[in-house]
Each structure stands twice: as C-alpha cells, then as structure tokens.
Design a protein around this motif. Structure first.
Motif, short mmCIF file in Angstrom:
data_model
loop_
_atom_site.label_atom_id
_atom_site.label_comp_id
_atom_site.label_asym_id
_atom_site.label_seq_id
_atom_site.Cartn_x
_atom_site.Cartn_y
_atom_site.Cartn_z
N ARG A 148 -10.71 2.40 9.08
CA ARG A 148 -9.79 1.41 9.61
C ARG A 148 -9.50 0.34 8.55
O ARG A 148 -8.35 -0.07 8.35
CB ARG A 148 -10.35 0.76 10.87
N GLY A 149 -10.53 -0.09 7.85
CA GLY A 149 -10.34 -1.09 6.80
C GLY A 149 -9.53 -0.54 5.64
O GLY A 149 -8.69 -1.25 5.06
N VAL A 150 -9.75 0.72 5.29
CA VAL A 150 -8.98 1.35 4.22
C VAL A 150 -7.51 1.42 4.59
O VAL A 150 -6.63 1.08 3.78
CB VAL A 150 -9.53 2.76 3.93
N LEU A 151 -7.23 1.82 5.83
CA LEU A 151 -5.83 1.89 6.28
C LEU A 151 -5.19 0.51 6.31
O LEU A 151 -4.01 0.36 5.98
CB LEU A 151 -5.77 2.54 7.66
N HIS A 152 -5.97 -0.49 6.69
CA HIS A 152 -5.44 -1.86 6.71
C HIS A 152 -5.01 -2.29 5.32
O HIS A 152 -3.95 -2.92 5.15
CB HIS A 152 -6.49 -2.81 7.28
N ARG A 153 -5.81 -1.96 4.31
CA ARG A 153 -5.45 -2.30 2.92
C ARG A 153 -4.16 -1.59 2.51
O ARG A 153 -3.38 -2.12 1.71
CB ARG A 153 -6.58 -1.91 1.99
N LEU A 154 -3.95 -0.39 3.05
CA LEU A 154 -2.74 0.36 2.74
C LEU A 154 -1.55 -0.06 3.60
O LEU A 154 -0.43 0.44 3.42
CB LEU A 154 -2.99 1.86 2.94
N GLY A 155 -1.76 -0.97 4.53
CA GLY A 155 -0.67 -1.43 5.39
C GLY A 155 -0.37 -0.50 6.54
O GLY A 155 0.76 -0.45 7.03
N VAL A 156 -1.38 0.26 6.99
CA VAL A 156 -1.19 1.23 8.07
C VAL A 156 -2.09 0.86 9.24
O VAL A 156 -3.30 0.66 9.08
CB VAL A 156 -1.53 2.65 7.58
N GLY A 157 -1.51 0.76 10.43
CA GLY A 157 -2.29 0.47 11.62
C GLY A 157 -3.01 1.70 12.13
O GLY A 157 -2.68 2.83 11.78
N LEU A 158 -4.02 1.49 12.98
CA LEU A 158 -4.79 2.60 13.53
C LEU A 158 -5.12 2.29 14.98
O LEU A 158 -5.52 1.17 15.32
CB LEU A 158 -6.09 2.80 12.74
N GLY A 159 -4.95 3.26 15.85
CA GLY A 159 -5.24 3.07 17.26
C GLY A 159 -5.55 4.39 17.94
O GLY A 159 -5.36 5.46 17.38
N VAL A 160 -6.03 4.28 19.18
CA VAL A 160 -6.36 5.45 20.00
C VAL A 160 -5.16 5.78 20.87
O VAL A 160 -4.53 4.89 21.46
CB VAL A 160 -7.59 5.18 20.88
N PHE A 161 -4.83 7.06 20.97
CA PHE A 161 -3.75 7.50 21.86
C PHE A 161 -4.34 7.78 23.23
O PHE A 161 -5.16 8.68 23.40
CB PHE A 161 -3.07 8.75 21.31
N GLY A 220 0.76 -1.24 0.00
CA GLY A 220 0.00 0.00 0.00
C GLY A 220 0.79 1.28 0.00
O GLY A 220 1.20 1.78 -1.04
N TRP A 221 0.95 1.85 1.17
CA TRP A 221 1.49 3.19 1.29
C TRP A 221 2.88 3.31 0.68
O TRP A 221 3.28 4.38 0.23
CB TRP A 221 1.49 3.63 2.75
N ARG A 222 3.64 2.21 0.63
CA ARG A 222 4.99 2.26 0.05
C ARG A 222 4.96 2.51 -1.46
O ARG A 222 5.95 2.95 -2.03
CB ARG A 222 5.72 0.95 0.33
N ASP A 223 3.83 2.22 -2.09
CA ASP A 223 3.74 2.37 -3.54
C ASP A 223 3.29 3.76 -3.97
O ASP A 223 3.21 4.03 -5.17
CB ASP A 223 2.74 1.33 -4.10
N LEU A 224 2.99 4.60 -3.00
CA LEU A 224 2.40 5.91 -3.32
C LEU A 224 3.40 7.03 -3.05
O LEU A 224 3.90 7.16 -1.93
CB LEU A 224 1.14 6.13 -2.49
N ALA A 225 3.67 7.80 -4.06
CA ALA A 225 4.57 8.94 -3.91
C ALA A 225 4.34 9.90 -5.07
O ALA A 225 3.85 9.51 -6.14
CB ALA A 225 6.03 8.48 -3.89
N LEU A 226 4.69 11.15 -4.84
CA LEU A 226 4.60 12.15 -5.90
C LEU A 226 5.87 12.13 -6.74
O LEU A 226 6.96 11.86 -6.22
CB LEU A 226 4.41 13.55 -5.30
N ASP A 227 5.73 12.40 -8.03
CA ASP A 227 6.93 12.49 -8.85
C ASP A 227 7.53 13.89 -8.71
O ASP A 227 6.99 14.78 -8.05
CB ASP A 227 6.63 12.17 -10.32
N ARG A 228 8.68 14.08 -9.33
CA ARG A 228 9.44 15.32 -9.15
C ARG A 228 8.65 16.54 -9.61
O ARG A 228 8.67 17.59 -8.97
CB ARG A 228 10.76 15.24 -9.91
#
Length: 467
Positions: free
Chosen positions: A331-344, A290-298
């Motif tokens: 939460r499900g969207v973040l899980h697909r992107l490989g990002v955890g979610l929690g309460v501080f 997920g999130w590792r594949d997303l970036a802006l180009d120059r």
C-alpha cells in the motif's frame, strides 16, 4: 509479424451422388488452411502419403462460419479458466475437441454442457461439416482472436493423421493471435467464394441465396454494439448499458475494460457494486506522481510479453530506488507511485481491477474473502499484476480499465504476471540465497511462483546470473 488464417480453395469436379448431396456436390474442393507459416491441413494418409489439403464439400464449413459469426468474433468469456493464476501451478490451455471429449475434468470446475456449447460455437466446422480437420478453436478477445490448434478427437475415428504445427512435432498450448478485423475478412472471403461457386449450379443457387442473406444478417449484428454486448458481457450488462454509460460518461471505458477481463456479472447487485466502485474511484484527481513517469520505449515494446513485464518492473523499482529490497508494505509503495488501493466489496469476478479515470486518478481494487482468491501471497501477486496492467497502458488513453484473473486477456495477463513476479521478487534479489523457500518468505511471494520465476529468469539470463 502479422498472422493471418488463410483458407485456400481449389474447386474440383462434382463427386458422384453416393459421395455427397445438395450444395456439398456443388462446392466440392481441395482445401488448404494456413496459419501464418504453418499448414494446419498437412497430414499423412493411411498409405503414408503426405498431403497439404483435405477434400470435401465447402458448404458445411461456410454454413458453420455464418451460424457462429457473432460468437467467433465477440464471445469473449469461455466457460473455462482462460488465464489461471501464475502462482497456482496450472498451465493455461484452450481445450480442443480431444481434450473436451476425453479429459475435460482437467479443466477444473467447468460445466460440461457449457463447454460443449462453447466447443460447437468455436471449433471450426463442428457439427456442420464432414471434412476431416484438426481441432481449430477460436478464442476471441476485444481486439484480437486467438486460434488454438489441437489433434482431431479420436472418438471421431479420423482417417488421416494431421501433423502438429508446433515445434518438435507437438501442438502448442498457447493460441496464435490474429487481428479480429483480418479474421473477419478471411472467414468472410471464404464464405463469399463458396457462395459464388454454388451460384454456378442452378440446384444449389437457392441455398446460396439463403446463406448469403444469413451472412448479411450476421455481419449486421456483429456491427451493432447492443448485439455485441449481449455476447461479450451477458444479458444483464447489455440491458443496463445505456444507464451505466449515462452515469459514467467518458469513464464508461473504465467499466468496459474491467468487464472485458472479468467473469460475467450475472446479478444486479454485483453489477451495482462494480459500477459504484468505478464511479467512486474515477472521481479522484490524480496527483501526477510516479506511475505517469514509467513507460516502455519503442524498442522495448517489440520484445515478448514476459520480457516487457520484466523491463517495466525494473523501471518501477529503479524509480522507487529499491532495486532489490522486499516490499512488505505494498500500500505504501503504491501511494508513492500515486496509485490508490482498496478492497472490492462485490462478487469474485476478478482477482484485482485497475482503473484510471479522466480526472487522472489511478487505483487498484482487490478481492478478498473468497477461497479462490484468498491468502496473503496470492493477494499481493494480484495487486502487483494490477499495477503492471496500469503501467503497461501508460497514458495512451484518457480512461483505462482492466482486471486480473481467470478471464483476463491472454497476452496482457502474461505481461502482468511477469511484471508482478519481477516486481515482488527482483532478479537481483535472487543472488541473496539459493533457498527458494527463504526467498518466498522474504519477498512475500508464493513458493511456487518464486520457484517458477527464478527458473524462468535464470534460463533467460544467458549465464549472466551466478547463484
């Protein structure tokens, strides 16, 4: 464009004893201040003549710069909201001397004494110079310093009227950002130039030697990490920093990034809760999705912050294969992107915090249960903004931390707000209806944020969008 603060001095003959005294007489000059292409000292005098300089003794300005060197460069947390929430309807602004003296209540729940001290430490020449100047305030962050220019306070009965450097003859609300290293060079160069001028007068030489020693001490402190941390993060964090760094190792950068964007942690329990939350999350191993594949180009990185946020949100939705549908389950969207979610489970020092450890795991924590941060729509926006901070950072650093809230970094917050608005309410979804209330309910975003986002996107669409 690389902006600089340029202080140009033309030394003049010493004035009479009745006009100045001490080192002022020895450093009498005409001063022009430019910020990029804007002349900040451009003014109209009572006779209607336009001038680009102000005249007086430079010693007071030099003294103020040395006295407040550490604060101008490293006091990163002002006593007012630096980045109000995008959905609360308030426009962020850096209060100048005029605002602080007559309209400080507009800043919200701000301690007036703390605001006065901040104004003294960050408003060029305040309390140390009689030279007429507009309000020039410095807003430091970790790598840059914002310079906010406003009118001179009417309470001082200024004898000249400065010309606003913004468009349409108005002062800008947003600061202009300069490199911290460049600002230190420019301010230090002005002080050195003033000291050399004072050295030419035997009567002023003792003052010059005294101020030169103070400048060296101030620059030494600013180069000392322990001294900087006291100004950046407060006494508590500075005192416990080495213990925290020993526990977190290379992931100390995660904690540092969050602290840069958070309100100052003032109690040990809150600091323990934050450091424990970071330690727990950075131990997680990333799944590489997920999130590792997303970036802006120059080319996209050269766009304004809000456009970068929009583009990043579009890429994230494209990767998720949901270009215009709502996200009822973040939460499900973040899980697909490989990002955890929690309460501080700690003090409300941020709305959300983003962290990525050296093991590759990424997570977002959000604050709940506090009246200033509660509500479904504000919480969703804060989580989405946290995701925007993570994606904007990319893989440039092994360990990364950031937070989203009233004290988060100015430009990064603007980009994260744009990302969150577009991620939650994509422009393609706006074509479904012109009813803003229906849009806000369908996409889980506050009505005000939906209204503002719709207005921004349609105004910037050059007529391509037809409601």
């Amino acid at each position: 464009m690389s902006w600089r603060l340029k202080l140009t001095v033309k030394w003049l003959d010493r004035p009479g004893d009745d006009e100045a005294f001490g080192p002022e007489r020895s450093t009498w000059a005409a001063l022009r201040i430019d910020l990029g292409e804007a002349c900040l000292t451009s003014s109209l005098d009572p006779d209607g003549c336009r001038r680009d300089t102000v005249i007086g003794g430079m010693s007071g300005l030099a003294d103020w710069i040395v006295e407040n060197w550490l604060y101008v460069l490293w006091d990163i947390h002002p006593p007012f909201p630096k980045a109000p929430a995008a959905e609360d309807g308030r426009r962020p602004t850096v209060p100048g001397l005029q605002t602080a003296s007559t309209r400080w209540q507009e800043l919200g729940n701000v301690d007036r004494n703390a605001l006065g001290l901040w104004q003294h430490r960050h408003s060029l020449g305040h309390g140390a110079s009689d030279i007429a100047l507009p309000s020039i305030a410095f807003l430091p962050e970790d790598r840059r310093v914002g310079i906010a220019v406003g009118p001179a306070p009417q309470a001082l009965d200024p004898s000249i009227r400065f010309s606003p450097p913004g468009e349409h003859g108005k002062y800008r609300l947003a600061p202009t950002w300069v490199s911290k290293a460049d600002l230190a060079t420019d301010l230090g160069g002005f002080v050195e130039q003033t000291l050399r001028q004072a050295d030419r007068d035997a009567a002023a030489r003792p003052w010059a030697n005294w101020l030169r020693q103070r400048l060296t001490e101030a620059q030494t402190l600013a180069a000392t990490p322990d001294a900087r941390r006291k100004v950046e993060f407060g006494e508590l964090v500075a005192a416990r920093w080495h213990r925290l760094a020993k526990a977190l190792g290379e992931d100390t950068r995660v904690l540092e990034g969050i602290l840069v964007d958070s309100s100052v942690v003032s109690d040990e329990r809150g600091l323990d809760q934050l450091s424990s939350a970071v330690a727990d999350r950075v131990r997680e191993v990333g799944n590489g999705a997920g999130w590792r594949d997303l970036a802006l180009d120059r080319a996209e990185m050269l766009q304004p912050p809000h456009e970068r946020g929009y583009r990043l949100a579009e890429k994230a939705r494209a990767w998720l294969r949901q270009p215009d549908t709502p996200f009822p389950d973040l939460r499900g969207v973040l899980h697909r992107l490989g990002v955890g979610l929690g309460v501080f489970d700690g003090p409300p020092i941020f709305r959300s915090a983003t962290m990525r450890g050296t093991k590759g795991g990424a997570a977002i924590l959000y604050t709940e249960g506090d009246h200033a941060y509660g509500g479904v729509a504000p919480t969703r926006f804060a989580i989405a903004a946290g995701l925007g901070r993570l994606l904007a950072a990319g893989l440039s650093e092994a360990a990364f931390g950031a937070a989203h809230g009233p004290q988060s970094r100015w430009v990064a917050t603007r980009q994260a707000n744009a990302f969150a608005a577009e991620f939650l309410l994509p422009m393609r979804g706006m074509g479904l209806t012109s009813d803003v209330q229906a849009l806000s309910e369908r996409y889980g975003i506050s009505r005000w944020a939906a209204e503002r986002h719709r207005e921004n996107r349609l105004n910037g669409a050059s007529g391509r969008f037809q409601p």
